[in-house]
Design an enzyme around this catalytic site. Structure first.
Site, PDB file in Angstrom:
ATOM      1  N   CYS A 143       0.874  -1.188   0.000  1.00 11.14           N
ATOM      2  CA  CYS A 143       0.000   0.000   0.000  1.00 11.14           C
ATOM      3  C   CYS A 143       0.899   1.223   0.000  1.00 11.14           C
ATOM      4  O   CYS A 143       0.936   1.994   0.962  1.00 11.14           O
ATOM      5  CB  CYS A 143      -0.920   0.008   1.211  1.00 11.14           C
TER       6      CYS A 143
ATOM      7  N   CYS B 171      -1.559   3.770  11.036  1.00  8.50           N
ATOM      8  CA  CYS B 171      -1.375   4.992  11.821  1.00  8.50           C
ATOM      9  C   CYS B 171      -2.621   5.185  12.686  1.00  8.50           C
ATOM     10  O   CYS B 171      -3.185   6.266  12.751  1.00  8.50           O
ATOM     11  CB  CYS B 171      -1.095   6.206  10.936  1.00  8.50           C
TER      12      CYS B 171
END
Length: 434
Positions: free
Chosen positions: A244, A367
């Protein structure tokens, strides 16, 4: 710009954000300033600073205004934000001047509301807990699960403005030399405590206009993101997949670890993001990266099944770990968003797992600070895929305090970074289930 003109621009920017509630605030701000190129760098930082302060206090400001049955308007939000910073009503009235580049005078109802708020504190004991912590109500129990008794301290740290972290491109220079190059341009950076490649600046700084940035000596990258790349432990001999890859921030760090040798495949489902990485790769002098756009029916992954030594899955996530930089995301993310992300993360992990060679390593990262996206996602993956197991990273790039970790969770309160999670998994079986 005059103080009144800056204030008017802040109100205009808030109005633009209000008109695009599902669009990230930084994207709205970028468009806003592109259309107003007459606003200089210092003025842009001042305008953005006020707006971001308002977003960090959105629910609390709104609660105070609701007590007065006031309509939540950009004008009132901007004025009330200043009141809680100790700015006098007279000074605020002066900012609401008349004129072409001014916001226009306060109305009588606005004056009454600002006068009522004078002397009050932003945090009120009567506020609901979710309002005090600047959270949507549905998210409070999920963060209580993550942090327990440390919730208020952790959320307070996530409400503070973020530092500006840089990663030094070791393909071009050393950290010490990069510090000197930045200092020559008036930017005095300190070495980050955890990443061996990191430098830290306080506040908003015009890094992208400096020679070190233009010459590919430094890249903007949070220290936590650098550590996600570090745990991968890539070497010049490895074949790596950044599944990704997005705009290539971690791809660049991995290429640096590999000394521009070996092979990196950087994949993403967004052609625009991959195109955005090209300029960054060139600027950094990186040439061991192959880019590939993932599409439905694509045979690319099938042909490369079980062929990568290292696979990084920096999964799409809620972004709760980046609230210091993106405070608007606190209130934009919904329960439905999270539910859809959890399904997508599991699907991506399973697809990426098939590309890891026997004995190879898979790093899953987000995150996010939510257990549902982090440890729970890893536990569910291991239950589905018994040919994988959690293992310790042997990466020499990790600091001593993190050597031998199998997974880590970083937060602003504990580590001074954005919120990041990473786990290292090793494929031990010859056969990967479909």
């Amino acid at each position: 710009m005059t103080p009144s003109a800056r204030f008017a621009a802040s109100i205009d920017l808030l109005t633009a954000m209000e008109a695009a509630p599902r669009k990230p605030a930084d994207a709205v701000a970028n468009s806003f300033f592109r259309e107003r190129r007459y606003i200089g760098g210092g003025d842009r930082r001042a305008v953005s600073g006020l707006v971001w302060d308002i977003m960090r206090a959105w629910r609390r400001l709104g609660w105070h205004l609701e007590q007065q049955k006031a309509v939540l308007s950009p004008r009132l939000l901007a004025a009330s934000s200043l009141i809680f910073k100790g700015v006098s009503t007279q000074e605020i009235a002066a900012l609401f001047a008349e004129g072409r580049f001014a916001p226009g005078a306060l109305t009588r109802p606005e004056q009454d509301i600002i006068k009522f708020l004078e002397g009050k504190t932003l945090l009120d004991e009567n506020m609901p807990q979710a309002v005090k912590l600047e959270l949507p109500d549905w998210l409070l129990p999920k963060l209580e699960e993550t942090f327990g008794d440390a919730l208020e301290e952790e959320l307070a740290a996530l409400s503070e403005p973020a530092t500006l972290d840089l990663r030094v491109n070791m393909l071009r220079t050393t950290r010490a030399e990069a510090q000197k190059a930045l200092a020559r341009e008036g930017l005095h950076a300190a070495a980050t405590p955890l990443s061996p490649w990191g430098l830290r600046l306080n506040g908003r700084q015009p890094v992208t206009s400096t020679s070190p940035f233009k010459e590919g000596i430094v890249e903007i990258q949070d220290e936590g993101s650098q550590l996600v790349a570090a745990i991968l432990g890539a070497t010049p001999q490895t074949r790596v997949l950044d599944y990704c890859a997005g705009a290539g921030g971690k791809t660049l760090a991995i290429a640096m670890m590999m000394e521009n040798k070996g092979h990196i495949a950087a994949c993403d489902v967004s052609e625009k993001r991959l195109e955005g990485a090209v300029k960054r790769l060139r600027r950094a002098g990186v040439h061991n990266v192959e880019q590939h756009l993932l599409q439905a029916g694509d045979k690319w992954a099938k042909r490369r099944s079980g062929s990568f030594d290292r696979v990084l899955v920096d999964a799409p996530c809620s972004g709760t770990g980046t609230w210091r930089r993106n405070p608007d995301a606190r209130l934009r993310t919904t329960q439905q968003d999270l539910d859809e992300l959890l399904v997508k993360q599991a699907e991506i992990l399973d697809r990426a797992a098939s590309l890891v060679k026997p004995g190879g390593k898979l790093v899953y990262a987000t995150c996010s600070i939510l257990n549902a996206e982090n440890t729970h996602q890893v536990e569910a993956f291991l239950a589905r895929r018994p040919e994988f197991k959690l293992v310790a990273s042997d990466s020499p790039a990790l600091p001593e305090s993190m050597k031998g970790v199998k997974m880590f969770s970083l937060t602003p309160k504990q580590n001074g970074t954005d919120g990041f999670f990473a786990a290292m998994l090793e494929r031990t079986a010859e056969t990967v289930t479909a």
